[in-house]
Design a protein around this motif. Structure first.
Motif, PDB file in Angstrom:
ATOM      1  N   LEU A 185      85.035  20.228  82.088  1.00  0.00           N
ATOM      2  CA  LEU A 185      85.602  20.038  80.459  1.00  0.00           C
ATOM      3  C   LEU A 185      83.988  20.078  79.849  1.00  0.00           C
ATOM      4  O   LEU A 185      83.080  19.052  80.209  1.00  0.00           O
ATOM      5  N   LYS A 186      83.662  21.051  79.021  1.00  0.00           N
ATOM      6  CA  LYS A 186      82.607  21.062  77.976  1.00  0.00           C
ATOM      7  C   LYS A 186      82.841  20.957  76.756  1.00  0.00           C
ATOM      8  O   LYS A 186      83.617  21.581  76.249  1.00  0.00           O
ATOM      9  N   PHE A 187      81.744  20.101  75.876  1.00  0.00           N
ATOM     10  CA  PHE A 187      82.263  20.346  74.475  1.00  0.00           C
ATOM     11  C   PHE A 187      80.580  21.009  73.881  1.00  0.00           C
ATOM     12  O   PHE A 187      79.574  20.357  74.400  1.00  0.00           O
ATOM     13  N   TYR A 188      80.739  21.206  72.743  1.00  0.00           N
ATOM     14  CA  TYR A 188      79.543  21.993  72.194  1.00  0.00           C
ATOM     15  C   TYR A 188      79.752  21.789  70.503  1.00  0.00           C
ATOM     16  O   TYR A 188      80.676  21.752  69.887  1.00  0.00           O
ATOM     17  N   ARG A 189      78.523  21.021  70.078  1.00  0.00           N
ATOM     18  CA  ARG A 189      78.502  20.839  68.669  1.00  0.00           C
ATOM     19  C   ARG A 189      77.228  20.887  68.130  1.00  0.00           C
ATOM     20  O   ARG A 189      76.149  20.368  68.831  1.00  0.00           O
ATOM     21  N   ASP A 190      76.879  21.608  66.999  1.00  0.00           N
ATOM     22  CA  ASP A 190      75.641  21.846  66.601  1.00  0.00           C
ATOM     23  C   ASP A 190      75.407  20.863  65.497  1.00  0.00           C
ATOM     24  O   ASP A 190      75.982  20.744  64.521  1.00  0.00           O
ATOM     25  N   LYS A 191      74.614  19.996  65.752  1.00  0.00           N
ATOM     26  CA  LYS A 191      74.069  18.716  64.830  1.00  0.00           C
ATOM     27  C   LYS A 191      73.735  19.176  63.582  1.00  0.00           C
ATOM     28  O   LYS A 191      73.714  18.272  62.572  1.00  0.00           O
ATOM     29  N   ARG A 192      73.316  20.536  63.310  1.00  0.00           N
ATOM     30  CA  ARG A 192      72.879  21.188  62.116  1.00  0.00           C
ATOM     31  C   ARG A 192      73.982  21.573  61.334  1.00  0.00           C
ATOM     32  O   ARG A 192      73.772  21.970  60.082  1.00  0.00           O
ATOM     33  N   ALA A 213      88.925   8.173  65.379  1.00  0.00           N
ATOM     34  CA  ALA A 213      88.167   7.686  66.190  1.00  0.00           C
ATOM     35  C   ALA A 213      87.131   8.886  66.650  1.00  0.00           C
ATOM     36  O   ALA A 213      85.896   8.709  66.788  1.00  0.00           O
ATOM     37  N   LYS A 214      87.715  10.068  66.689  1.00  0.00           N
ATOM     38  CA  LYS A 214      86.969  11.318  67.170  1.00  0.00           C
ATOM     39  C   LYS A 214      85.895  11.641  66.317  1.00  0.00           C
ATOM     40  O   LYS A 214      84.694  11.852  66.471  1.00  0.00           O
ATOM     41  N   MET A 215      86.222  11.482  65.029  1.00  0.00           N
ATOM     42  CA  MET A 215      85.449  11.600  63.780  1.00  0.00           C
ATOM     43  C   MET A 215      84.470  10.591  63.810  1.00  0.00           C
ATOM     44  O   MET A 215      83.241  11.034  63.663  1.00  0.00           O
ATOM     45  N   MET A 216      84.731   9.349  64.173  1.00  0.00           N
ATOM     46  CA  MET A 216      83.601   8.356  64.015  1.00  0.00           C
ATOM     47  C   MET A 216      82.636   8.389  65.444  1.00  0.00           C
ATOM     48  O   MET A 216      81.573   8.392  64.999  1.00  0.00           O
ATOM     49  N   LEU A 217      83.074   9.008  66.445  1.00  0.00           N
ATOM     50  CA  LEU A 217      82.240   9.119  67.516  1.00  0.00           C
ATOM     51  C   LEU A 217      81.271  10.407  67.248  1.00  0.00           C
ATOM     52  O   LEU A 217      80.211  10.180  67.829  1.00  0.00           O
ATOM     53  N   LYS A 267      78.825   6.328  65.959  1.00  0.00           N
ATOM     54  CA  LYS A 267      79.032   5.073  65.940  1.00  0.00           C
ATOM     55  C   LYS A 267      79.313   4.170  67.329  1.00  0.00           C
ATOM     56  O   LYS A 267      79.686   4.887  68.465  1.00  0.00           O
ATOM     57  N   ASP A 268      79.188   3.048  67.405  1.00  0.00           N
ATOM     58  CA  ASP A 268      79.305   2.374  68.621  1.00  0.00           C
ATOM     59  C   ASP A 268      80.700   2.330  69.091  1.00  0.00           C
ATOM     60  O   ASP A 268      81.457   2.083  68.318  1.00  0.00           O
ATOM     61  N   ILE A 269      80.935   2.428  70.224  1.00  0.00           N
ATOM     62  CA  ILE A 269      82.282   2.712  70.756  1.00  0.00           C
ATOM     63  C   ILE A 269      83.189   1.537  70.472  1.00  0.00           C
ATOM     64  O   ILE A 269      84.298   1.490  70.224  1.00  0.00           O
ATOM     65  N   ALA A 270      82.839   0.245  70.773  1.00  0.00           N
ATOM     66  CA  ALA A 270      83.361  -1.095  70.403  1.00  0.00           C
ATOM     67  C   ALA A 270      83.888  -1.058  68.876  1.00  0.00           C
ATOM     68  O   ALA A 270      84.812  -1.456  68.562  1.00  0.00           O
ATOM     69  N   TYR A 271      82.785  -0.675  68.104  1.00  0.00           N
ATOM     70  CA  TYR A 271      83.135  -0.500  66.853  1.00  0.00           C
ATOM     71  C   TYR A 271      84.340   0.473  66.316  1.00  0.00           C
ATOM     72  O   TYR A 271      85.061   0.190  65.542  1.00  0.00           O
ATOM     73  N   GLN A 307      80.716  11.457  73.408  1.00  0.00           N
ATOM     74  CA  GLN A 307      79.551  11.285  72.833  1.00  0.00           C
ATOM     75  C   GLN A 307      78.547  11.894  73.649  1.00  0.00           C
ATOM     76  O   GLN A 307      77.581  12.445  73.018  1.00  0.00           O
ATOM     77  N   LYS A 308      78.361  11.760  74.826  1.00  0.00           N
ATOM     78  CA  LYS A 308      77.177  12.491  75.459  1.00  0.00           C
ATOM     79  C   LYS A 308      77.328  13.938  75.820  1.00  0.00           C
ATOM     80  O   LYS A 308      76.362  14.447  75.541  1.00  0.00           O
ATOM     81  N   LEU A 309      78.438  14.465  75.755  1.00  0.00           N
ATOM     82  CA  LEU A 309      78.904  15.899  75.759  1.00  0.00           C
ATOM     83  C   LEU A 309      78.504  16.527  74.279  1.00  0.00           C
ATOM     84  O   LEU A 309      78.332  17.789  74.364  1.00  0.00           O
ATOM     85  N   ILE A 310      78.625  15.786  73.350  1.00  0.00           N
ATOM     86  CA  ILE A 310      78.172  16.574  72.242  1.00  0.00           C
ATOM     87  C   ILE A 310      77.123  15.968  71.324  1.00  0.00           C
ATOM     88  O   ILE A 310      76.574  16.511  70.466  1.00  0.00           O
TER      89      ILE A 310
END
Length: 266
Positions: A5-12, A222-226, A230-234, A263-266
């Protein structure tokens, strides 16, 4: 056999996200996404349930689910199952297409020719390239205009047309208060019906209970916040989960990976 399973997101360019899966079992329960979801089946066959309709998707099928439309996908053989999904931010879409509401009320299932499926695959690959945000966003808009024009391939032309009017009000109520600790007592007071009838009617129309829908909204939030780092506990606390373990397990069922891995994958 290991799930891939892979995710891609362009931070720009935060208006889209790509998810690619192989040997991966999608969410087993009925679920929904806040984004417009566009998928291509690269290999294998899956049974899909949506709005009370069941259909089969297979190699070279294109599927389109509007935001917050409940659906369930069940691959028939994980050994041959491979797919790719493009999730597009609803607010961005609304800002780009003035007729967005009219063009995305349909659930689309279309068998593409080899030439057209290769064009879609090329489009997905381009979105994962190092091209400039201007070039990516321009191609995204132009391609979406073509993909969303498949009205002749619509499986369900209006996803709300057969929904009970009263129960639609309850859905809107949940969407306004899902981050609060709302109770069945509050829902029944708002709707003026018994708890049993409320749950039964909601499930009949949306294929899930009010609580299950509330959880879908919390997980999408939660997905949007991640994505924002944002910190996972938060995120767990702000999304209404009683502890981080509950949040992590629920998120993995929904997204296929834990919040940390997401969070690591994106």
């Amino acid at each position: 056999m290991m799930n891939k399973l892979k995710f891609y997101r362009d931070k720009r360019l935060s208006c889209y996200e790509i998810k690619q899966g192989q040997y991966h079992l999608p969410a087993a329960k009925c679920h929904c996404h806040n984004e417009l979801s566009i998928g291509i089946i690269e290999n294998g066959t899956s049974m899909v349930s949506c709005q009370g309709i069941k259909f089969v998707v297979e190699h070279n099928h294109l599927v389109v689910f509007p935001p917050q439309v409940m659906h369930q996908c069940t691959p028939q053989n994980l050994k041959s199952w491979k797919f790719k999904m493009l999730y597009i931010d609803k607010k961005w879409l609304q800002s780009v297409f003035t007729n967005h509401k009219e063009t995305t009320v349909s659930v689309v299932v279309k068998k593409l020719t080899t030439m057209n499926i290769n064009k879609v695959k090329s489009f997905f690959s381009f979105l994962e390239s190092e091209a400039s945000p201007l070039e990516k966003e321009t191609r995204l808009i132009m391609t979406l205009a073509a993909l969303l024009s498949f009205t002749d391939s619509a499986l369900v032309h209006n996803v709300e047309v057969n929904i009970n009017a009263d129960i639609r009000l309850l859905r809107e109520y949940i969407e306004k208060h899902y981050l609060e600790n709302i109770t069945l007592d509050e829902m029944t007071a708002f709707m003026g019906m018994t708890k049993y009838y409320l749950i039964r009617l909601f499930n009949k129309n949306y294929a899930m209970t009010p609580h299950a829908y509330l959880m879908q909204l919390r997980l999408n939030y939660a997905k949007m916040m991640l994505k924002k780092g944002k910190d996972i506990a938060y995120v767990a606390h702000e999304s209404g989960f009683y502890d981080q373990s509950h949040f992590s397990n629920s998120f993995k069922q929904f997204c296929g990976v834990t919040p940390l891995w997401y969070q690591k994958l994106i």
